[in-house]
Design an enzyme around this catalytic site. Structure first.
Site, mmCIF file in Angstrom:
data_model
loop_
_atom_site.group_PDB
_atom_site.id
_atom_site.type_symbol
_atom_site.label_atom_id
_atom_site.label_comp_id
_atom_site.label_asym_id
_atom_site.label_seq_id
_atom_site.Cartn_x
_atom_site.Cartn_y
_atom_site.Cartn_z
ATOM 1 C CB SER A 146 26.123 50.728 26.603
ATOM 2 O OG SER A 146 25.965 50.071 25.374
ATOM 3 C CD GLU A 183 24.720 49.448 30.613
ATOM 4 O OE1 GLU A 183 23.903 49.920 29.797
ATOM 5 O OE2 GLU A 183 25.396 48.428 30.402
ATOM 6 N NE ARG A 205 22.492 45.996 29.975
ATOM 7 C CZ ARG A 205 21.646 45.119 29.424
ATOM 8 N NH1 ARG A 205 20.968 44.267 30.192
ATOM 9 N NH2 ARG A 205 21.496 45.043 28.129
HETATM 10 C C1 FAD Z 1 33.727 46.470 25.026
HETATM 11 C C2 FAD Z 1 32.637 46.298 26.057
HETATM 12 C C3 FAD Z 1 31.421 45.771 25.668
HETATM 13 C C4 FAD Z 1 30.399 45.608 26.614
HETATM 14 N N1 FAD Z 1 29.204 45.075 26.223
HETATM 15 C C5 FAD Z 1 28.228 44.891 27.109
HETATM 16 C C6 FAD Z 1 26.973 44.315 26.715
HETATM 17 O O1 FAD Z 1 26.752 43.956 25.568
HETATM 18 N N2 FAD Z 1 26.021 44.168 27.668
HETATM 19 C C7 FAD Z 1 26.211 44.530 28.973
HETATM 20 O O2 FAD Z 1 25.307 44.357 29.798
HETATM 21 N N3 FAD Z 1 27.398 45.068 29.370
HETATM 22 C C8 FAD Z 1 28.389 45.261 28.480
HETATM 23 N N4 FAD Z 1 29.577 45.808 28.894
HETATM 24 C C9 FAD Z 1 29.744 46.258 30.290
HETATM 25 C C10 FAD Z 1 30.365 45.196 31.229
HETATM 26 O O3 FAD Z 1 31.190 44.333 30.491
HETATM 27 C C11 FAD Z 1 29.307 44.387 31.976
HETATM 28 O O4 FAD Z 1 28.515 45.220 32.765
HETATM 29 C C12 FAD Z 1 29.973 43.309 32.853
HETATM 30 O O5 FAD Z 1 28.980 42.381 33.221
HETATM 31 C C13 FAD Z 1 30.647 43.862 34.098
HETATM 32 O O6 FAD Z 1 31.393 42.798 34.683
HETATM 33 P P1 FAD Z 1 32.712 43.092 35.553
HETATM 34 O O7 FAD Z 1 33.140 41.819 36.148
HETATM 35 O O8 FAD Z 1 33.711 43.805 34.725
HETATM 36 O O9 FAD Z 1 32.100 44.034 36.669
HETATM 37 P P2 FAD Z 1 32.787 45.333 37.303
HETATM 38 O O10 FAD Z 1 32.856 46.383 36.253
HETATM 39 O O11 FAD Z 1 34.014 44.960 37.997
HETATM 40 O O12 FAD Z 1 31.669 45.739 38.359
HETATM 41 C C14 FAD Z 1 30.418 46.227 37.920
HETATM 42 C C15 FAD Z 1 29.496 46.366 39.152
HETATM 43 O O13 FAD Z 1 29.170 45.075 39.646
HETATM 44 C C16 FAD Z 1 29.565 44.961 41.023
HETATM 45 N N5 FAD Z 1 30.111 43.615 41.200
HETATM 46 C C17 FAD Z 1 31.122 43.047 40.497
HETATM 47 N N6 FAD Z 1 31.345 41.803 40.942
HETATM 48 C C18 FAD Z 1 30.462 41.588 41.938
HETATM 49 C C19 FAD Z 1 30.202 40.489 42.816
HETATM 50 N N7 FAD Z 1 30.905 39.340 42.740
HETATM 51 N N8 FAD Z 1 29.220 40.613 43.750
HETATM 52 C C20 FAD Z 1 28.500 41.755 43.855
HETATM 53 N N9 FAD Z 1 28.697 42.833 43.061
HETATM 54 C C21 FAD Z 1 29.666 42.739 42.115
HETATM 55 C C22 FAD Z 1 30.640 46.031 41.233
HETATM 56 O O14 FAD Z 1 30.688 46.456 42.573
HETATM 57 C C23 FAD Z 1 30.153 47.130 40.301
HETATM 58 O O15 FAD Z 1 29.170 47.900 40.933
HETATM 59 C C24 FAD Z 1 30.612 45.986 27.963
HETATM 60 C C25 FAD Z 1 31.855 46.502 28.352
HETATM 61 C C26 FAD Z 1 32.869 46.660 27.404
HETATM 62 C C27 FAD Z 1 34.192 47.189 27.843
#
Ligand code: FAD
Length: 333
Positions: A258, A329, A210
């Protein structure tokens, strides 16, 4: 050129640590009028004083002073150059599906790579039938998964149902069912602090559970090496995994997936929380889900502080019971 301050100004996530990302010293530096200057110097889309609750799947969080939404690489490049010039702190986000923002919000600029930054393209790989699929960081991960399935390309099915953007998924090294983004990636393109775009091969990147060590750079695009497969089979697999998610995860209540990382070599965080008897434990409007104990859900009235207090309570109780310190996480601003 972006100055080196851009690097210092971006509040970077560390491994499992809680981040305190308020703007620093803007008033002291006499830059209290930076919003006006930003408006003048950068013509792109900006939302002012926007509650982060709107942009995060937990549906909590105080206001960001500004949310800038660049529509292209050139706009992103010029935005970061302007922010460096003004000395304004910033933080890049995707779809906020892994973020808990405090009540205080963010006294700087949230750079959001969204739907306007979301092109998908394809070129042939080296072997027969292989393809290299490139997606811009603002593309929704689910859109990419569906696009690949429709082209009969396999390798990203594990990501079906993970919310968020491609950039967020790469930065988080998101994963499920024993696979993670780094398994399918071939390279990542970043915007470097120098203001240049740099493409790094997977072998040159530091991925872990992660986490991708971005060194403060912004992920602007990612390229995936995918294999040919049967479209119907791929779509069937994605559908199956989505259904399994639906059965195992809480539905209809805001959450961030998570909440805690699985501790290495030990039972999963959800199992530890459940065995500590914490399902249903609540603080204010935040609750440990009855369906999946590693999901902290917003029952409707939660505040960021409720989530922080519940997080600490779960950590304490799991530590008391099993001697294991769970790490979030979810990234905390
Ligand atoms: C219902 C649900 C189910 C989920 N299931 C999973 C799963 O199965 N597996 C899993 O790993 N995660 C899961 N997640 C968590 C989440 O969806 C992932 O971590 C996802 O990849 C985050 O993407 P985001 O664009 O929303 O990032 P954000 O939440 O917007 O950002 C997360 C982090 O990444 C950084 N970031 C974002 N974009 C960039 C960029 N372009 N460049 C540099 N840094 C950046 C941000 O600064 C922050 O620190 C789940 C979440 C939910 C709500």
């Amino acid at each position: 050129m972006l100055s080196a301050r851009v690097h210092n100004r971006q509040d970077r996530p560390g491994r499992g640590e809680i981040l305190h990302l308020r703007g620093q010293g803007l008033m002291e530096k006499g830059l209290s009028n930076w919003p006006e200057q930003l408006r003048t110097l950068w013509p792109g889309e900006i939302e002012w004083d926007s509650p982060m609750a709107r942009w995060c799947t937990l549906q909590v969080g105080g206001p960001a002073r500004a949310i800038a939404i660049p529509a292209s690489r050139a706009e992103l490049q010029s935005l970061l150059a302007v922010l460096a010039k003004l000395g304004v702190c910033w933080r890049v986000i995707g779809r906020g599906s892994n973020l808990l923002v405090s009540e205080a919000g963010y006294d700087g600029v949230i750079v959001m790579l969204g739907r306007k930054f979301a092109a998908i393209g394809e070129r042939p790989g080296q072997k027969e039938g292989e393809a290299k699929v490139q997606a811009e960081a603002g593309c929704s991960l689910m859109k990419l998964v569906n696009w690949c399935a429709a082209q009969g390309l396999q390798g990203l099915e594990f990501a079906a149902g993970i919310p968020g953007s491609v950039g967020g998924a790469v930065a988080m090294n998101a994963g499920a069912w024993g696979r993670e983004m780094s398994d399918a990636l071939s390279s990542v393109t970043f915007l470097h602090q120098s203001g240049e775009f740099v493409e790094r091969k997977k072998s040159d990147l530091d991925f872990s559970y992660r986490h991708l060590e971005t060194e403060g750079m912004v992920v602007v695009a990612a390229e995936f090496l995918l294999q040919p497969g049967d479209r119907q089979e791929i779509e069937k697999k994605c559908g199956q995994l989505m259904r399994e998610r639906k059965d195992k995860q809480p539905q209809g209540l805001a959450n961030a997936g998570s909440f805690f990382k699985n501790p290495p070599g030990l039972p999963a965080a959800g199992r530890l929380i459940q065995d500590a008897g914490l399902k249903g434990l609540s603080v204010g409007g935040a609750r440990v889900s009855e369906v999946h104990a590693n999901f902290l859900v917003n029952t409707g009235s939660a505040t960021p502080q409720d989530f922080l207090d519940l997080m600490r309570l779960v950590q304490e109780k799991v530590f008391e019971r099993f001697g294991v310190r769970l790490e979030p996480e979810v990234h905390i601003l």
